[in-house]
Design a protein around this motif. Structure first.
Motif, short mmCIF file in Angstrom:
data_model
loop_
_atom_site.label_atom_id
_atom_site.label_comp_id
_atom_site.label_asym_id
_atom_site.label_seq_id
_atom_site.Cartn_x
_atom_site.Cartn_y
_atom_site.Cartn_z
N ASN A 145 2.12 9.49 -5.94
CA ASN A 145 2.81 10.78 -5.81
C ASN A 145 3.73 11.04 -7.00
O ASN A 145 3.73 12.13 -7.58
CB ASN A 145 3.62 10.81 -4.52
N LEU A 146 4.52 10.03 -7.35
CA LEU A 146 5.47 10.20 -8.45
C LEU A 146 4.77 10.42 -9.78
O LEU A 146 5.23 11.20 -10.62
CB LEU A 146 6.40 8.99 -8.53
N SER A 147 3.65 9.75 -9.99
CA SER A 147 2.94 9.89 -11.27
C SER A 147 2.30 11.26 -11.43
O SER A 147 1.98 11.67 -12.55
CB SER A 147 1.88 8.79 -11.41
N ASN A 148 2.10 11.96 -10.32
CA ASN A 148 1.47 13.28 -10.36
C ASN A 148 2.46 14.41 -10.10
O ASN A 148 2.06 15.51 -9.73
CB ASN A 148 0.33 13.37 -9.35
N ASN A 153 3.47 19.55 -5.14
CA ASN A 153 4.42 19.67 -4.02
C ASN A 153 5.15 18.36 -3.76
O ASN A 153 5.70 18.15 -2.67
CB ASN A 153 3.71 20.16 -2.76
N VAL A 154 5.17 17.48 -4.74
CA VAL A 154 5.86 16.20 -4.60
C VAL A 154 7.37 16.44 -4.53
O VAL A 154 7.95 17.11 -5.39
CB VAL A 154 5.53 15.25 -5.77
N ASP A 155 8.01 15.90 -3.50
CA ASP A 155 9.46 15.97 -3.33
C ASP A 155 10.07 14.69 -3.91
O ASP A 155 9.96 13.61 -3.31
CB ASP A 155 9.80 16.11 -1.85
N ASN A 170 3.94 16.25 -12.07
CA ASN A 170 3.72 17.39 -12.96
C ASN A 170 2.26 17.84 -13.01
O ASN A 170 1.88 18.62 -13.89
CB ASN A 170 4.20 17.06 -14.37
N THR A 171 1.44 17.34 -12.08
CA THR A 171 0.03 17.73 -12.03
C THR A 171 -0.10 19.02 -11.23
O THR A 171 0.24 19.06 -10.05
CB THR A 171 -0.83 16.63 -11.38
N ALA A 172 -0.59 20.08 -11.88
CA ALA A 172 -0.72 21.37 -11.20
C ALA A 172 -1.65 21.26 -9.99
O ALA A 172 -2.73 20.68 -10.07
CB ALA A 172 -1.27 22.41 -12.17
N GLY A 173 -1.20 21.78 -8.86
CA GLY A 173 -2.02 21.79 -7.65
C GLY A 173 -2.09 20.48 -6.91
O GLY A 173 -2.80 20.39 -5.90
N PHE A 174 -1.36 19.45 -7.36
CA PHE A 174 -1.43 18.14 -6.69
C PHE A 174 -0.74 18.19 -5.34
O PHE A 174 0.30 18.83 -5.17
CB PHE A 174 -0.77 17.07 -7.56
N LYS A 175 -1.34 17.49 -4.35
CA LYS A 175 -0.77 17.40 -3.02
C LYS A 175 -0.36 15.97 -2.73
O LYS A 175 -1.16 15.03 -2.88
CB LYS A 175 -1.79 17.87 -1.96
N LYS A 226 0.84 -1.21 0.00
CA LYS A 226 0.00 0.00 0.00
C LYS A 226 0.87 1.25 0.00
O LYS A 226 0.56 2.25 -0.66
CB LYS A 226 -0.92 0.01 1.21
N GLY A 227 1.97 1.19 0.76
CA GLY A 227 2.88 2.32 0.78
C GLY A 227 3.48 2.60 -0.59
O GLY A 227 3.62 3.75 -1.00
N LEU A 228 3.84 1.53 -1.29
CA LEU A 228 4.38 1.68 -2.65
C LEU A 228 3.33 2.29 -3.58
O LEU A 228 3.66 3.08 -4.48
CB LEU A 228 4.84 0.33 -3.19
N ARG A 229 2.08 1.92 -3.34
CA ARG A 229 1.00 2.49 -4.17
C ARG A 229 0.89 3.99 -3.96
O ARG A 229 0.71 4.75 -4.91
CB ARG A 229 -0.31 1.79 -3.83
N VAL A 230 1.00 4.44 -2.70
CA VAL A 230 0.94 5.87 -2.40
C VAL A 230 2.13 6.59 -3.03
O VAL A 230 1.99 7.65 -3.65
CB VAL A 230 0.90 6.10 -0.89
#
Length: 358
Positions: free
Chosen positions: A25-28, A344-346, A30-35, A17-21
């Motif tokens: 995150n990584l797939s988004n 805001n993905v690091d 470049n998504t504007a406004g993604f948290k 499940k952690g890998l899914r999260v």
């Protein structure tokens, strides 16, 4: 033995499940406004609260771990990096607040201000959600349908300025006046001294308004000490402002010219702009700017009042009250035009989590 296998399995499932999260995150990135989100873990213990064994020491316990539990993901609402786009329909929120949009009647919230007008003239997000405006306490979609033309305005006022000669002053030409049908015709204004000569200031001028060679009317303008005694003269339906006209016999002095007039031709919608106050401005080809509706903003008591959906959208949890307002209210944040809030993905942190969970 089987308990041990189940404990290990719970760890594998939890980290999956952690890998899914992390993957989400990584797939988004470049998504504007993604948290981004982070999965919260907890340990499981069997319940041995009652037994008949003698307690040997208070530092010992009869509870044994039974594996890994996942407590859900926590959303990181830290602001993403600012991206300059230059687009007049892109806006970024500085501070708290969310844009309000609707998808199939469902109210959603987003930090992404990447907007556009669809084929029906409705302001939408890149994925088609309808952006909402706020008037009083009423939410409504924003549409420019029926606003593609700005009607003409009849000229009723003309403002003149400059130096008026004692003798034979030249006519003021090239005055474009507009009627209610959007027709523009050239006019001229003539000043004829009623008295005086090259060395004596006239005390009165006859002011004539012409359309081509057709005289539309004549009126008198009195002069005292080099200035008209009245600020305006009226010929028919046109008021001529002469407050900036000065009478002089100075050789080479510039003549009288038109400063402005209040009419305009029919205009076509050229573009739209969302201002820093969230107000939509419609810009027309005739130079007119019409103020439209104001973007609706929303805020909540805590970030935990929201649940994350796909992309950069959120919905509120059951029973949570939404606070509505506008960007200029302050509590909902201020806006900046021509910018977007990025994800805001690091990346470094996410790849670190990826290693830990494998």
């Amino acid at each position: 033995m089987f308990d041990t296998l189940l404990i290990g399995t719970s760890g594998l499932l939890g980290h999956a499940k952690g890998l899914r999260v992390v993957g989400n995150n990584l797939s988004n990135v470049n998504t504007a406004g993604f948290k981004s989100s982070q999965l919260q873990f907890g340990n499981l213990f069997e319940n041995n609260a009652t037994n008949n064994k003698t307690v040997i020491s208070k530092t010992l316990t009869n509870s044994f771990g039974t594996g890994l539990d996942t407590l859900g993901s926590k959303i990181n609402f830290q602001a993403g990096l600012e991206q300059r786009t230059g687009s007049p329909l892109n806006v970024i929120i500085n501070g708290n607040g969310f844009f309000v949009v609707k998808r199939d009647g469902q109210e959603l919230y987003t930090r992404s201000g990447d907007f556009r007008f669809d084929d029906e003239g409705v302001l939408v997000t890149t994925s088609g959600e309808k952006v909402q405006s706020l008037t009083g306490s009423t939410l409504a979609e924003i549409s420019v349908a029926g606003l593609t033309r700005n009607p003409a305005k009849t000229t009723t006022e003309v403002k003149l300025g400059g130096n008026l000669a004692y003798v034979a002053p030249p006519a003021v030409t090239g005055i474009d006046l507009h009627d209610a049908n959007g027709t523009t015709t050239q006019h001229s204004i003539e000043f004829a001294p009623a008295n005086g000569d090259a060395s004596t200031q006239p005390t009165s001028y006859n002011v004539t308004l012409k359309r081509g060679a057709t005289v539309l009317g004549t009126t008198a303008m009195a002069v005292v000490s080099g200035f008209p005694t009245q600020t305006t003269v009226v010929i028919g339906t046109v008021t001529i402002d002469v407050a900036a006209v000065r009478v002089t016999n100075t050789p080479g002095a510039a003549g009288v010219s038109m400063i402005s007039q209040n009419g305009y031709a029919t205009g076509l919608l050229r573009d739209q702009t969302i201002g820093n106050d969230g107000v939509l401005s419609l810009n027309y080809s005739n130079g007119q700017v019409v103020k439209g509706p104001t973007l609706a903003m929303a805020n909540f008591n805590t970030d935990q009042d929201l649940e994350q959906l796909s992309g950069s959208f959120f919905t509120k949890k059951a029973g949570v009250a939404t606070q509505y307002g506008q960007a200029k209210d302050g509590y909902f944040g201020s806006l900046a035009n021509g910018r977007l809030e990025g994800s805001n993905v690091d990346l470094a942190a996410e790849f670190g989590n990826l290693i830990l969970m494998q």
